[in-house]
Design an enzyme around this catalytic site. Structure first.
Site, PDB file in Angstrom:
ATOM      1  CD  GLU A 281      -3.269   0.474   2.004  1.00 28.49           C
ATOM      2  OE1 GLU A 281      -3.930  -0.562   1.796  1.00 28.49           O
ATOM      3  OE2 GLU A 281      -3.456   1.219   2.976  1.00 28.49           O
ATOM      4  CD  GLU A 284      -2.733   0.860  -4.537  1.00 24.65           C
ATOM      5  OE1 GLU A 284      -2.735   0.143  -3.520  1.00 24.65           O
ATOM      6  OE2 GLU A 284      -3.743   1.047  -5.233  1.00 24.65           O
ATOM      7  CB  CYS A 301      -7.283  -3.478   5.515  1.00 26.24           C
ATOM      8  SG  CYS A 301      -6.988  -1.901   6.257  1.00 26.24           S
ATOM      9  CB  SER A 321      -5.449   0.714  -1.477  1.00 22.98           C
ATOM     10  OG  SER A 321      -4.525  -0.326  -1.644  1.00 22.98           O
ATOM     11  CE  LYS A 361     -10.918  -8.379   7.902  1.00 21.27           C
ATOM     12  NZ  LYS A 361     -10.179  -7.801   6.772  1.00 21.27           N
ATOM     13  CD  GLU A 364     -11.514  -9.433   3.276  1.00 25.73           C
ATOM     14  OE1 GLU A 364     -11.794  -8.359   3.830  1.00 25.73           O
ATOM     15  OE2 GLU A 364     -10.388  -9.960   3.370  1.00 25.73           O
ATOM     16  CD  GLU A 369     -13.976 -10.273  -5.486  1.00 20.60           C
ATOM     17  OE1 GLU A 369     -14.799 -11.155  -5.804  1.00 20.60           O
ATOM     18  OE2 GLU A 369     -14.264  -9.310  -4.744  1.00 20.60           O
ATOM     19  CB  CYS A 513     -10.195  -4.426  14.161  1.00 20.72           C
ATOM     20  SG  CYS A 513     -10.134  -4.254  12.398  1.00 20.72           S
TER      21      CYS A 513
HETATM   22 FE1  HC1 Z   1      -8.737  -5.856  11.315  1.00 20.56          FE
HETATM   23 FE2  HC1 Z   1      -7.117  -5.979   9.380  1.00 20.56          FE
HETATM   24  S1  HC1 Z   1      -6.886  -4.575  11.151  1.00 20.56           S
HETATM   25  S2  HC1 Z   1      -9.272  -5.312   9.141  1.00 20.56           S
HETATM   26  O1  HC1 Z   1      -9.551  -4.430  11.812  1.00 20.56           O
HETATM   27  O2  HC1 Z   1      -6.453  -4.690   8.132  1.00 20.56           O
HETATM   28  O3  HC1 Z   1     -10.962  -7.765  11.229  1.00 20.56           O
HETATM   29  O4  HC1 Z   1      -7.705  -6.782  13.951  1.00 20.56           O
HETATM   30  O5  HC1 Z   1      -7.432  -8.461  10.759  1.00 20.56           O
HETATM   31  O6  HC1 Z   1      -7.496  -8.172   7.310  1.00 20.56           O
HETATM   32  O7  HC1 Z   1      -4.296  -7.007   9.914  1.00 20.56           O
HETATM   33  C1  HC1 Z   1     -10.136  -7.015  11.406  1.00 20.56           C
HETATM   34  C2  HC1 Z   1      -8.179  -6.428  13.044  1.00 20.56           C
HETATM   35  C3  HC1 Z   1      -7.665  -7.340  10.618  1.00 20.56           C
HETATM   36  C4  HC1 Z   1      -7.272  -7.309   8.058  1.00 20.56           C
HETATM   37  C5  HC1 Z   1      -5.329  -6.626   9.680  1.00 20.56           C
END
Ligand code: HC1
Ligand code: SF4
Length: 580
Positions: A281, A284, A301, A321, A361, A364, A369, A513
């Protein structure tokens, strides 16, 4: 100030204060199932719908959450009338509530169950008509069971006022009232981002994460494929509360030990991939900055934020990103690098799981993809709450277990990775590396903490000089705050003005998080969330290396597998695209 007495104690509070708030000041707790106020995130649910907080004020019974104090008022919370009324209300709620406490996913954490126990309710006196709605299991993330809903409207307030998504609202009238979706659509067919903040404030089991623990046990029981697991930054400070440890207590080694005891073959760290995310990142960003690319760059993220951007701001997707989240960078590295190089296995001969503080998540990992040749990268994503249940089911006591170390090499991380789990952390971590990318110099140790983007305000901005260029950065947490920034960006672009910021970090959950929708329930006590954040900053401060580009195992990964930062392999395994 207004002067009154509550249970014989004198109290003076500003005019406009409600009895319930005034009572807190003199240590008098009045029960309520709907009232919840979290000042730090602008969440106030005062709809006075549950009527559990009835108290005597003079000759009348009034709801403490909805009644303002008056000069000379005499409040008594425990008159026989108030006690009887409150108990009746809870009994009436129970009369139209499934009697399945033993098997309910919220059992032991349910505010209604606790209240019934506190009130000494030993049988359901009223037998009446029962509401029946189908349980909505349409999404990967949330299970919505209206029969367990007590119409407190906390979820609606959270979704509409804090997150500004507006998926949930009260529909119908009287006995037929439910908290529903637009045209009664399944959650999967709404614009729900799966941030899980509605789940975090639901007092009962009406909104819960989808439970994937059975699939996890099945994976651990089979013997053909080794099972790898990664744990997110915020897990190590969130899980502690489930086992009686102080909020924010650092349980990294204990979680690793517990996962090993559960039978996971390899316990790795999402943090390793957080360092990797920063490598990609920051690169980028520097490419966009120096080559006239699209700025601001927006972090990608947080999966609920990505969902929000896709549905609400499709015109701004090009600013996101292209980096996958750390979760989704980790899994292909585990599957195509570690499995091949270290285990001599093919990509589909291993199982890759994740433990996350998040329910988005789960959505996700199901994105097509984020896989290759029909093999999905992450097989299963569990929340902190699900992991805690598995640990308890296995009879393991996290508070006393001897600590263990992550496996290598996907278990090593710098301090920059730990702070991903708290709002502002990704931005801070990216700046530590982008600075070096631009200037070819290291930020001195006393300059790596970007205090301006720390803390729990919804929007925090700063200007940082990077090699002679003033870089304007901002971190927002909560989707409502994201909306403010996106509306501003959209308006600037429409007016032909240069965007205000170079880097925008967004986390959907207020606080990041550490306050994720898969964390232990905080019950409205935001001090717990702050303590979790402080835990992550303490881990960072105590690590020998605190910049992602100093992670030797990441350097080795580039040398052996990925090639150049932002190069062909990096794009194949570490980047993604979005859908409008
Ligand atoms: Fe998160 Fe991440 S910080 S998004 O909050 O970018 O869920 O802890 O795992 O993937 O590393 C959550 C936390 C986590 C991702 C990272
Ligand atoms: Fe709203 Fe988030 Fe709940 Fe979806 S998960 S209904 S977006 S609060």
């Amino acid at each position: 100030l207004v002067n009154l007495t509550i249970n014989g104690k004198a109290v003076s509070v500003p005019s406009g204060t409600k009895i319930l708030e005034a009572a807190k000041q003199v240590g008098v707790k009045i029960p309520s199932l709907c009232q919840m106020k979290i000042d730090e995130i602008g969440f106030t649910n005062e709809c006075a719908s549950c009527r559990v907080c009835m108290v005597s004020a003079g000759r009348k019974l009034v709801p403490a959450c909805g009644t303002m104090v008056k000069e000379g008022m005499v409040v008594n919370t425990n008159t026989p009338e108030a006690l009887k009324y409150r108990k009746n209300v809870v009994e009436l709620l129970l009369s139209d509530h499934p009697q399945d406490c033993y098997t309910c996913a919220k059992s032991g954490k349910c505010e209604l169950q606790d209240l019934a126990a506190d009130m000494g309710i030993r049988k359901i006196r009223f037998k009446g008509e029962q509401s029946t709605s189908p349980i909505d299991t349409s999404s990967y993330s949330i299970v919505k069971d209206n029969d367990k809903c007590i119409l407190c409207r906390r979820c609606e307030t959270m979704c509409t006022e804090v997150q500004t998504v507006g998926v949930l609202s009260g529909v119908n009238r009287g006995f037929n009232t439910v908290v529903g979706t637009f045209f009664n659509a399944d959650m999967m067919d709404t614009e729900c981002t799966f941030c899980g903040q509605c789940v975090s404030v639901c007092p009962t089991g009406a909104l819960m994460e989808k439970d994937n623990t059975k699939e996890a046990w099945d994976a651990l029981a089979q013997k053909e494929k080794p099972v790898m697991v990664q744990i997110a930054p915020a897990v190590r400070v969130g899980i502690s509360e489930e086992f009686g440890l102080e909020p924010g207590a650092i349980s990294t080694g204990k979680v690793v030990a517990a996962l090993k005891a559960l039978g996971f073959d390899y316990v790795f760290d999402t943090n390793f991939a957080a360092d990797l995310t920063i490598m990609e990142e920051a690169n980028e960003f520097v490419q966009r900055l120096t080559k006239g690319g699209d700025l601001p760059i927006m972090t990608s993220c947080c999966p609920a934020w990505v969902n929000f951007c896709e549905t609400q701001y499709p015109d701004l997707l090009k600013y996101l990103s292209t980096c996958r989240s750390p979760q989704s960078m980790f899994s292909p590295v585990a599957r195509y690098y570690f499995a091949d190089k270290v285990l001599g296995k093919k990509a589909d001969e291993v199982i890759v799981m994740s433990i996350m503080p998040c329910i988005a998540k789960k959505y996700e990992v199901a994105r097509e993809e984020l896989g290759k040749d029909g093999i999905i990268d992450t097989d299963l994503s569990l929340t902190v709450r699900e992991l805690a249940r598995m640990i308890k089911e296995a009879g393991i006591d996290l508070s006393t277990i001897e600590e263990a170390e992550f496996d290598s090499p996907l278990g090593y991380s710098t301090g920059a990775a730990d702070i991903f789990g708290v709002t502002g952390g990704v931005l801070e971590a990216a700046l530590r590396t982008a600075y070096t990318d631009v200037t070819k110099e290291e930020l001195p140790d006393d300059a790596i903490e970007f205090k301006a983007v720390r803390g729990f305000e919804g929007i925090k901005e700063a200007t940082v000089n990077v090699g002679g260029t003033d870089v304007n950065v901002v971190a927002a947490s909560s989707l409502g705050c994201a909306r403010k920034l996106m509306d501003e960006l959209r308006a600037d672009l429409a007016a032909g003005k240069a965007p205000k910021y170079h880097i925008i970090e967004i986390m959907a959950c207020p606080g990041g998080c550490v306050a994720g929708g898969g964390q232990p329930f905080h019950g409205g006590d935001y001090e717990k969330v702050k303590a979790r954040g402080a835990g992550l900053y303490a881990i960072d401060a105590n690590k020998p290396k605190r910049k992602s580009h100093q992670n030797e195992d990441i350097k080795k990964l580039y040398a052996e597998f990925l090639g150049e930062r932002g190069g062909h392999n990096a794009h194949t395994y570490l980047h993604t695209h979005y859908f409008d």
